[in-house]
Every structure is written in structure tokens, then in C-alpha cells.
Design a protein around this motif. Structure first.
Motif, mmCIF file in Angstrom:
data_model
loop_
_atom_site.group_PDB
_atom_site.id
_atom_site.type_symbol
_atom_site.label_atom_id
_atom_site.label_comp_id
_atom_site.label_asym_id
_atom_site.label_seq_id
_atom_site.Cartn_x
_atom_site.Cartn_y
_atom_site.Cartn_z
ATOM 1 N N LEU A 169 0.843 -1.203 0.000
ATOM 2 C CA LEU A 169 0.000 0.000 0.000
ATOM 3 C C LEU A 169 0.877 1.251 0.000
ATOM 4 N N LEU A 170 1.903 1.203 0.847
ATOM 5 C CA LEU A 170 2.802 2.341 0.974
ATOM 6 C C LEU A 170 3.574 2.571 -0.326
ATOM 7 N N LYS A 171 4.011 1.455 -0.926
ATOM 8 C CA LYS A 171 4.758 1.564 -2.178
ATOM 9 C C LYS A 171 3.893 2.247 -3.240
ATOM 10 N N GLU A 172 2.634 1.821 -3.313
ATOM 11 C CA GLU A 172 1.728 2.423 -4.294
ATOM 12 C C GLU A 172 1.600 3.926 -4.053
ATOM 13 N N GLU A 173 1.487 4.305 -2.766
ATOM 14 C CA GLU A 173 1.354 5.723 -2.439
ATOM 15 C C GLU A 173 2.600 6.498 -2.845
ATOM 16 N N ILE A 174 3.753 5.883 -2.596
ATOM 17 C CA ILE A 174 5.001 6.568 -2.949
ATOM 18 C C ILE A 174 5.070 6.776 -4.458
ATOM 19 N N LEU A 175 4.715 5.727 -5.211
ATOM 20 C CA LEU A 175 4.751 5.850 -6.675
ATOM 21 C C LEU A 175 3.766 6.916 -7.153
ATOM 22 N N GLN A 176 2.596 6.953 -6.506
ATOM 23 C CA GLN A 176 1.602 7.971 -6.888
ATOM 24 C C GLN A 176 2.109 9.381 -6.625
ATOM 25 N N LEU A 177 2.779 9.553 -5.467
ATOM 26 C CA LEU A 177 3.328 10.873 -5.150
ATOM 27 C C LEU A 177 4.357 11.259 -6.202
ATOM 28 N N ARG A 178 5.143 10.274 -6.624
ATOM 29 C CA ARG A 178 6.131 10.524 -7.664
ATOM 30 C C ARG A 178 5.425 10.972 -8.952
ATOM 31 N N ASP A 179 4.350 10.262 -9.290
ATOM 32 C CA ASP A 179 3.633 10.601 -10.523
ATOM 33 C C ASP A 179 3.049 12.005 -10.460
ATOM 34 N N LYS A 180 2.720 12.443 -9.227
ATOM 35 C CA LYS A 180 2.159 13.793 -9.085
ATOM 36 C C LYS A 180 3.250 14.854 -9.083
ATOM 37 N N GLY A 181 4.506 14.428 -9.185
ATOM 38 C CA GLY A 181 5.565 15.418 -9.319
ATOM 39 C C GLY A 181 6.571 15.461 -8.188
ATOM 40 N N ALA A 182 6.364 14.660 -7.145
ATOM 41 C CA ALA A 182 7.322 14.682 -6.042
ATOM 42 C C ALA A 182 8.564 13.890 -6.418
ATOM 43 N N THR A 183 9.654 14.289 -5.844
ATOM 44 C CA THR A 183 10.888 13.532 -5.984
ATOM 45 C C THR A 183 11.132 12.837 -4.655
ATOM 46 N N VAL A 184 11.577 11.581 -4.717
ATOM 47 C CA VAL A 184 11.713 10.824 -3.476
ATOM 48 C C VAL A 184 13.162 10.392 -3.290
ATOM 49 N N ILE A 185 13.704 10.726 -2.133
ATOM 50 C CA ILE A 185 14.998 10.156 -1.745
ATOM 51 C C ILE A 185 14.685 9.007 -0.803
ATOM 52 N N PHE A 186 15.246 7.862 -1.132
ATOM 53 C CA PHE A 186 14.822 6.646 -0.485
ATOM 54 C C PHE A 186 16.061 6.004 0.105
ATOM 55 N N SER A 187 16.169 6.052 1.429
ATOM 56 C CA SER A 187 17.352 5.509 2.073
ATOM 57 C C SER A 187 17.013 4.145 2.649
ATOM 58 N N THR A 188 17.787 3.138 2.306
ATOM 59 C CA THR A 188 17.415 1.795 2.759
ATOM 60 C C THR A 188 18.591 0.838 2.705
ATOM 61 N N HIS A 189 18.424 -0.284 3.364
ATOM 62 C CA HIS A 189 19.358 -1.402 3.231
ATOM 63 C C HIS A 189 18.721 -2.520 2.434
ATOM 64 N N ASN A 190 17.442 -2.365 2.148
ATOM 65 C CA ASN A 190 16.717 -3.449 1.511
ATOM 66 C C ASN A 190 16.864 -3.342 -0.006
ATOM 67 N N MET A 191 17.794 -4.146 -0.552
ATOM 68 C CA MET A 191 18.180 -3.964 -1.947
ATOM 69 C C MET A 191 17.093 -4.398 -2.923
ATOM 70 N N SER A 192 16.268 -5.352 -2.528
ATOM 71 C CA SER A 192 15.244 -5.768 -3.490
ATOM 72 C C SER A 192 14.231 -4.641 -3.688
ATOM 73 N N SER A 193 13.977 -3.864 -2.636
ATOM 74 C CA SER A 193 13.059 -2.742 -2.836
ATOM 75 C C SER A 193 13.713 -1.642 -3.666
ATOM 76 N N VAL A 194 15.018 -1.564 -3.622
ATOM 77 C CA VAL A 194 15.714 -0.597 -4.472
ATOM 78 C C VAL A 194 15.490 -0.963 -5.933
ATOM 79 N N GLU A 195 15.706 -2.268 -6.257
ATOM 80 C CA GLU A 195 15.482 -2.713 -7.638
ATOM 81 C C GLU A 195 14.049 -2.440 -8.060
ATOM 82 N N GLU A 196 13.135 -2.605 -7.118
ATOM 83 C CA GLU A 196 11.728 -2.473 -7.456
ATOM 84 C C GLU A 196 11.329 -1.035 -7.763
#
Lengths: 312, 440
Positions: A169-196
Motif C-alpha cells: 500500500l505504501l509503495k503504491e502511495e510513494i509511486l503515486q506521489l512521484r507521478d504527481k511530481g514529487a521527488t523521493v529520496i529513499f534511504s534503505t538497506h533493503n536492496m530488493s526494494s531498491v530494484e523495485e
């Protein structure tokens, strides 16, 4: 256009260097992965972008101008260490943070109600935070972060503590925010979510930027010319036939119902030749390059084993 | 509304709505009124029934002249201690409270008097009995000198001095003053400042520690500057304190005047009818009492004292709250604050001890010095106020207090900014001082 530009930023604390001449730029509308092992300097960098601390050297540009105090209204920050006032009610607390981000009470209330409906948490308005589970509090925290519709979102490990359904759900929201023009800096250790979800990354290790670029580009660049061939036919026959043509790699082959071999072809020019050669020996069902995962690249980069790595 | 305003509002709303705030705000004035009213009520309801005391008087002089006083009823008995005990046991003297035994040679040996009681006796009872016996023996001894018209002489000699104190102010006008009232006010207000600064200063510290340990600060500092956050908290809690104080003043004023009305008549009556047994200061409607009543109803005097109290309370609170905020920012949990609090608590406790001295001599050089030093001036100067303080001292002291508050906020802000991101090891004072020089 680049929304954020970090130029030669350095930060030293008594006794150690947190950031050493770090530069990168973040294209508008991208989801930008900020990666690095623990203690590499990511949090310091995020704090500098947030204007919580100032760099010793270097500059940060937001939207083409040097970053200024009022720019914090354009930034939404979800820290890794989540924190809410435990005794305060959810609605009041969300209002409080929203007002500190410059929203009027009325506007903040309207937007909050919308988000609460979207996340299905309308009933929580008057609950105290201490009554919420960790995941529930995370949702509230996310809403607080994005409520003022920032142009730049900084999310530090946003998925930790979520079950797969809510993470999605959160991922979908983040992608939607991106589509609306936001830029996202995403700090993580979870590499599969980076690929995604990330399209660009910067990898920081021991206070230096050691790898920057587009995710696909990086993965291709760091492919080691390893290929997997799935085939019908005699495995040993192919194996001995390939001697001298390509290096056979041991190790498990990836999912296939056919016989399969992993091979290393030293140069790209030889690839077509090798395929032709294999084709003469066995019936090829598939032939593909094995592209390294971000996880592999991360581990190799941090260990200092990447071919084109900048000097450490 | 600025960000500090939003923060102040939150601090105020959160705290004022708490049950503990509502309870202490209501209960404390009730407690104070209780402390004022209960003794008066007790005096009224003191007669817990007569206390019968059998008197075994071997001298034959005392027993007949003992007069019943208060609850004491004296029963002269021609019997020994043992016989009286037996009579109590077999029910003949069932209600006996005690037995007073007076020795045969009591005129020569006044120590030969014993009181045996069946319940615990009190200092009041013992004093009343020995005073009566002393008086009887003294009169007996005087009689032995055979002076003519002794009672008239005694009456003519008896004297009561009533001293009225005046204070001459700068303009040369004199005004009745009451040192008992001054002392009372000095004590109450000095102590109130001590209490308020500690309670609310500690509240600031706890608030900071809570924000830090719950990681709320991480979000906060991305929207407000640490300095705004600290000042918002300090001022927000100050508004809570002032609200509480004003509520108390109103409740005490109403409660006090109601109590005054209810008991004023009784007090005057009891003062004229029963001398001796009432607490000092109320023996009679003496000049001291009149001066006290005049002062307390003098609006100018009250405004002076209350205004001074507020100015020093706010200044003292701000000064100490800044220090408490810095301490709170440096640690991860409240338990770790103990040691770091020492430099804050020591001057406060010192001030309280000095205050007791200052009340005896409000214009000594010690009093003047400590009412200038900002860490002690809130308590000491407030304690000196009721006695009258020269204007220049007041101005200097207030200026010093507020200047040092501004300096302390600057220092605390520096420590706070570094401290809120420091987790783990508890810092030493040396480290705190280093943080002041960190650049951000």
C-alpha cells in the motif's frame, strides 16, 4: 532538471569524518536510492539536506537555488527512528506537525481527513498514539510526512515495520506521489526494494560517494559477462566442447526445467560466436545474461571489488 | 501564528488538560485554606469533654485553690495515690483522666509534684497545671511578707506594653508596618518561587528527555529550529505555571475572605475572653495585628509584593528552565539527569537556607549580595520585598537576572542543539562545555 544538487559536501565531527567531498544530483521526479552500510554517513547527509545541520564545506542546491531556511516547507522527512508524542491524540498530533510545516489548521484538517480515509484509519482520530501498534503509528507518521505535499520526500527505511500488504500500500502511495511530481529520496538497506522502485542510486561508503547512477545502467555496467544457457542435450558433452571457448562456472543454476550451464564469456565480441558454437552441440531453449542484483553490487562495492569503482 | 506560538499552544494544551494539573490546581489552594482554617476550627472544637483530675494534696494548700480551666476539672481528694488508683479501678472514679500528687513540703520543694494519667497527657495540660501551682505558691510566699493591701499593689504594678511599629519610606511618610506579616509573606513567597522553579523547571527537563527518547525530535527539527523548539517549550510551560498561580491566587483570595468573615468574629471574641492559651500574635487585638490587617488590605503594598513575585518568578523560572532544558537534551532518560542537576539544585537550596537568615535581617550585606546574584536573587529578593527594598537595588537585581537569563538561553541553546542528537553515553560537564563551542 535536477531538483537537488549536492556539491562537494564535507562534514567532520570531533574525531571522525562523516562526509568527505560527496557530490551527486537528483533528477526531478525520480525515486533516488541513497544506499550505504550502517555508519557510512547517510543520516548526516540527510540532516544536511534537511538543514538540521550545516556542512563544513560544500553546498546544497534545491530547485536551482542554494537551499534556504524556508525550503524546509518543500521537504518531507520520515526519519528512520519513528517518533510521535505517546500521550497525544492521533488527529491533534498530525495537525500539530502539519501546522509546523506551515499549513493552516483548516487546510491541514481537510487533507488529514482525506488521508485517513485513504488509509482506512478514520476511527483513529481520537485515539492516543500509545494505543496504536507499531505499524499503525508508522502509517500516521507517513501521513504526517507527506501531508504538506512536499516537492522532495526523504524516506529513511519507510518499509520497516510494515507487513507485506501495508508495505505494498505504501509503495503504491510513494509511486503515486512521484507521478504527481514529487521527488523521493529513499534511504534503505533493503536492496530488493531498491530494484523495485528506485531509478537512480548513490552508494555511500565510509563517508564517500563510491557509486552513482541509474539503477539499470549500473546493473548492466557491472554485469560480469556471465550467461546462463538452458538446453536439451548432453550436459557433459557441451561442457567438454566449451573448453577453451568459455569458462564454465560452478554453482547452482537459476530456475529451469532444462539442463543448464553458467558460463563466463571474456568479451562481448565473442558472445555471438559462442552461441553459434553451443547451437551446434545442443538444442538451446534459452540463453540470457545474468545481471547482478543490487544486493551483489552493494556487497561488492562496499568490499571495494567493483571494476570501475572510484578510488577509495 | 509563528512556530514558537504553535509549540507554546501545544505545550499549554497538553499540560493543562492533564488530570494531574487539574487536581493539583484545585487541591493545593484547598490545602492552604485547610492549613489556615483548621487550627481556628480546632480551637473552636477543642473541648473534647472535661478531663477530671483527682488531686492528692499532702500539703493542704494547693488543692482548694486550683481552679477549673479549659477542660480541666480538679477534684480535691483526701486520699493517697494508691487509694485513688483503687477507686478508679473499682469504678468509683470511672471518668478519671489522671491523678495529681502534691508533696507535703511543696512550698519548699516545688519539684515534688507528679501527674499520673490514664491517657497520654499533653504539653498544654501540663503547662496549665504547673502554671496554676506556681502562681498559688508565689501568692502564698508573698502573703508571708505581710504587706498591706497587697492585691491593690499587684494590680497597680501590672503593665502591658503595646508597641506600634512604623516604617519611614523614601518620601518621609511613615506607615504602620507589621514584621510578622512581612516575615510570613517573605517566607511564603520565597518558598513558592523555590517550588515553582523546581516543579516547572523539572517539567521542562522531562519534556525534553521525553521528546528525545521517543525520537519526536527527529521530526521536529526538520520543521523547526532547535532554538525555537526549546524556547517554545520553556515559554509554554511558563504559561502553564502562571495560569496555575493565577487560579490559586483567585481561589485563595475568595476562600481567604470567606474564612475571614466566618472566623473574624470568633477570633475577636476568643481574644478578649481567654488570654494566655492562644498562639502568639493573637493574644489580644494588639497593634501588630492591626498593622498586619492594614498592610494586607493596602492595595499598593499587595501590588508591590505580587508584582515583584511575578517578575522574579518569571525571571528565575526562565533562567533555571534554560539550564534544565540543556540538561534534558544531554541525556537519554530521566534517571541520568540526577548528577547533571546538581549545579542547578545547589544554588536553589543555598538560596532557601540564606532566605531564612534574610528574613531576620533583610538589609544585611549577605542579603543584599545574594539578592543581586541571579541564581539566588529570585528567592532572596522576593523574601526581602515585604520589608521594603531600595529602588536601585531592585532595578539592578532585575536587570542582572534577565541579562543572565538571555545569556543562559544562548548557552543552553548551544548545548541543546548538540545534545538532542547525542545518544548513548551520558556526557560529563566538560563535554557539555565543549558542546557550547561546537559550530553548526
Amino acid at each position: 532538471m535536477d531538483i537537488l544538487k549536492v556539491e562537494h559536501v564535507s562534514k567532520r565531527y570531533a574525531g571522525h569524518t562523516a562526509l568527505d567531498d560527496v557530490s551527486f544530483s537528483i533528477p526531478q521526479g525520480s525515486i533516488y536510492g541513497l544506499l550505504g552500510p550502517n555508519g557510512a554517513g547517510k543520516t548526516t547527509l540527510i540532516r544536511i539536506i534537511n538543514r538540521i545541520t550545516a556542512p563544513d564545506q560544500g553546498k546544497v542546491w534545491l530547485d536551482g537555488r542554494e537551499i534556504a531556511p524556508e525550503d524546509i516547507y518543500k521537504i518531507g522527512y520520515l526519519p528512520e527512528e519513528r517518533g510521535l508524542y505517546k500521550k497525544m491524540r492521533v488527529g491533534e498530533q498530525a495537525l500539530y506537525f502539519a501546522m509546523l510545516k506551515g499549513l493552516s489548521r483548516r487546510e491541514a484538517t481537510r487533507r488529514l481527513k482525506e488521508w485517513f480515509v485513504k488509509f482506512g484509519i478514520q476511527g483513529w482520530w481520537n485515539k492516543k498514539v500509545e494505543e496504536l501498534s507499531k505499524g499503525m503509528a508508522q502509517k500516521v507518521q507517513f501521513i504526517v510526512t507527506v501531508l504538506h505535499e512536499p516537492k522532495l520526500l526523504i524516506l529513511d527505511e519507510p518499509f520497516s515495520g510494515f507487513d507485506p500488504i501495508n508495505a505494498n500500500l505504501l509503495k503504491e502511495e510513494i509511486l503515486q506521489l512521484r507521478d504527481k511530481g514529487a521527488t523521493v529520496i529513499f534511504s534503505t538497506h533493503n536492496m530488493s526494494s531498491v530494484e523495485e522502485i528506485c531509478d537512480h542510486i548513490t552508494l555511500i561508503n565510509r563517508s564517500k560517494n563510491i557509486l552513482s547512477g541509474e539503477v539499470n545502467d549500473i546493473r548492466h555496467r557491472h554485469g560480469n559477462n556471465i550467461f546462463q544457457v538452458d538446453f536439451r542435450g548432453d550436459r557433459e558433452k557441451l561442457r567438454s566442447a566449451l573448453e577453451g571457448q568459455a569458462m564454465i562456472l560452478e554453482g547452482s543454476e537459476e530456475d529451469t526445467i532444462y539442463n543448464s550451464l553458467k558460463i563466463h564469456i571474456p568479451s562481448n565480441a565473442q558472445v555471438r560466436e559462442v552461441i553459434g558454437f553451443i547451437n551446434d552441440q545442443v538444442e538451446i531453449r534459452s540463453f540470457r545474461e545474468i545481471i547482478p542484483s543490487m544486493n551483489d553490487i552493494f556487497i561488492r562495492a562496499v568490499a571495494g571489488n567493483l571494476a570501475d569503482q572510484k578510488e577509495q | 501564528m509563528g512556530k514558537i506560538g504553535i509549540i507554546i499552544q501545544r505545550e499549554f494544551n497538553e499540560r493543562v488538560r492533564k488530570k494531574s494539573f487539574i487536581l493539583t490546581t484545585i487541591l493545593t489552594p484547598l490545602l492552604f485554606i485547610g492549613i489556615m482554617v483548621v487550627p481556628a476550627l480546632l480551637m473552636k472544637l477543642k473541648t473534647s469533654g472535661p478531663k477530671e483530675i483527682a488531686v492528692a494534696d499532702a500539703s493542704g494548700i494547693i488543692a482548694e485553690q486550683l481552679s477549673n480551666e479549659g477542660q480541666l476539672r480538679f477534684l480535691p481528694k483526701d486520699a493517697s495515690l494508691e487509694e485513688l488508683k483503687a477507686q478508679k479501678n473499682n469504678g468509683e472514679l470511672e471518668n478519671l483522666f489522671g491523678i495529681l500528687v502534691i508533696g507535703k513540703e511543696v512550698m519548699e520543694n516545688p519539684r515534688d509534684v507528679q501527674l499520673y494519667t490514664y491517657e497520654s497527657s499533653t504539653l498544654d495540660i501540663e503547662n496549665a497545671i504547673s502554671q496554676q501551682i506556681e502562681k498559688i505558691i508565689e501568692e502564698q510566699k508573698l502573703k508571708q511578707y505581710d504587706i498591706d493591701s497587697l492585691p491593690q499593689i499587684m494590680a497597680a504594678v501590672k503593665t502591658d506594653v503595646a508597641l506600634t511599629a512604623f516604617r519611614i519610606d523614601e518620601n518621609g511618610n511613615d506607615k504602620e508596618s507589621s514584621s510578622i506579616l512581612s516575615m510570613g509573606l517573605a517566607y511564603v513567597f520565597g518558598f513558592l518561587i523555590y517550588m515553582f522553579v523546581f516543579i516547572y523547571g523539572a517539567m521542562v527537563m522531562q519534556g525534553v528527555v521525553e521528546e528525545k527518547s521517543s525520537k519526536v525530535l527527529e521530526i521536529m527539527v526538520s520543521s523547526v529550529r532547535p532554538y525555537e523548539l526549546m524556547m517554545g517549550k520553556i515559554i509554554g510551560i511558563a504559561t502553564v505555571a502562571i495560569t496555575q498561580f493565577l487560579i490559586w491566587m483567585v481561589v485563595m483570595f475568595i476562600g481567604g475572605s470567606l474564612a475571614m468573615q466566618a472566623f473574624a468574629g470568633d477570633l475577636a471574641a476568643s481574644a478578649s475572653t481567654m488570654p494566655g492559651a492562644v498562639p502568639p500574635g493573637l493574644e489580644e487585638v494588639n497593634p501588630e495585628t492591626i498593622a498586619a490587617i492594614k498592610s494586607i488590605t493596602d492595595i499598593g503594598f499587595l501590588v508591590n509584593i505580587l508584582g515583584g513575585f511575578l517578575v522574579y518568578f518569571i525571571g528565575g523560572y526562565l533562567l533555571y528552565a534554560a539550564m534544565f532544558a540543556a540538561i534534558g537534551s544531554a541525556v537519554d532518560n530521566v534517571a541520568d539527569t540526577q548528577q547533571l542537576q546538581l549545579p542547578v539544585t545547589i544554588p536553589m537550596i543555598l538560596a532557601l537556607i540564606i532566605m531564612l537568615n534574610v528574613m531576620r535581617d533583610p538589609h544585611s550585606s549577605m542579603a543584599v549580595w545574594f539578592s543581586m546574584i541571579p541564581l539566588t536573587s529570585p528567592i532572596i529578593m522576593v523574601a526581602r520585598l515585604p520589608y521594603g527594598v531600595p529602588i536601585w537595588q531592585l532595578v539592578l537585581s532585575i536587570t542582572l537576572l534577565y541579562a543572565s537569563f538571555i545569556f543562559m538561553v544562548w548557552v543552553a541553546g548551544k548545548i541543546y542543539r548538540v545534545g538532542i542528537f547525542m545518544y548513548g553515553k551520558k556526557p560529563t560537564f566538560g563535554e557539555l562545555l565543549k558542546w557550547i563551542r561546537y559550530k553548526y
